[in-house]
Enzyme design. Structure first.
Site, PDB file in Angstrom:
ATOM      1  CG  HIS A  53      -1.947  -1.016   1.253  1.00  9.62           C
ATOM      2  ND1 HIS A  53      -3.185  -0.777   1.784  1.00  9.62           N
ATOM      3  CD2 HIS A  53      -1.981  -2.299   0.800  1.00  9.62           C
ATOM      4  CE1 HIS A  53      -3.941  -1.856   1.664  1.00  9.62           C
ATOM      5  NE2 HIS A  53      -3.221  -2.795   1.077  1.00  9.62           N
ATOM      6  CD  GLU A  55      -1.930   4.210   3.161  1.00 11.42           C
ATOM      7  OE1 GLU A  55      -3.107   4.562   3.350  1.00 11.42           O
ATOM      8  OE2 GLU A  55      -1.628   3.343   2.320  1.00 11.42           O
ATOM      9  CB  CYS A  83      -7.025  -0.088   4.811  1.00 10.37           C
ATOM     10  SG  CYS A  83      -5.336  -0.709   4.724  1.00 10.37           S
ATOM     11  CB  CYS A  86      -2.378   1.538   6.075  1.00  9.29           C
ATOM     12  SG  CYS A  86      -1.922   0.757   4.516  1.00  9.29           S
TER      13      CYS A  86
END
Length: 154
Positions: A53, A55, A83, A86
């Site tokens: 992701h 992040e 999410c 993360c």
């Protein structure tokens, strides 16, 4: 231009790079003392791994650059509300502040960070602010949001 908007525009540029490569258009920027330390964008499709992701990519790059596994004194700007996975990475990395653009219609960090008991949030010192350049971030994520509404794979 306000600082938050300046760094969110950098995250938007990373999101657009992700979209150009067939990824969900999410970008992240990590800043320390007013300087960009690292950027990241979604790479899940390219790496064929759900852990890539925006992040987590930015966190890994920032940790490597700073030579630490923690990011005290840093703030993150990300185009989409993180999410739950993360959110855990953000807390564990000890970021000080999180700024995000668009709210995640699936439910993002507000359910896992903002709703934490205040004593736990204080221990992690993570401050969260959403809605930074929300319209611009949402515009970049239009196809992603449509796919979610239609129940398609994102």
């Amino acid at each position: 231009m306000e600082t938050k908007e300046k760094f969110m525009r950098r995250a938007l540029a990373a999101a657009k790079r992700a979209a150009a490569k067939g990824e969900v258009p999410v970008g992240a920027v990590i800043v320390k003392d007013g300087e960009v330390v690292a950027t990241g964008c979604n790479m899940k499709e390219r790496k064929n791994c759900a852990l890539y992701h925006a992040e987590t990519v930015a966190i890994a790059r920032a940790c490597k650059k700073l030579g630490n596994w923690y990011l005290d004194g840093c703030e993150m700007y990300v185009t989409l509300e993180p999410c739950a996975m993360c959110a855990g990475a953000l807390i564990n990395s000890r970021l000080d502040k999180l700024y995000f653009g668009a709210y995640d219609p699936k439910g993002g960090c507000c359910g896992s960070i903002c709703d934490l008991p205040s004593d736990r949030r204080f221990n992690h010192r993570l401050e969260v602010e959403g809605g930074i350049l929300q319209e611009e971030c949402g515009a970049v994520l239009t196809r992603f949001f449509r796919a979610l509404r239609e129940g398609k794979k994102c």
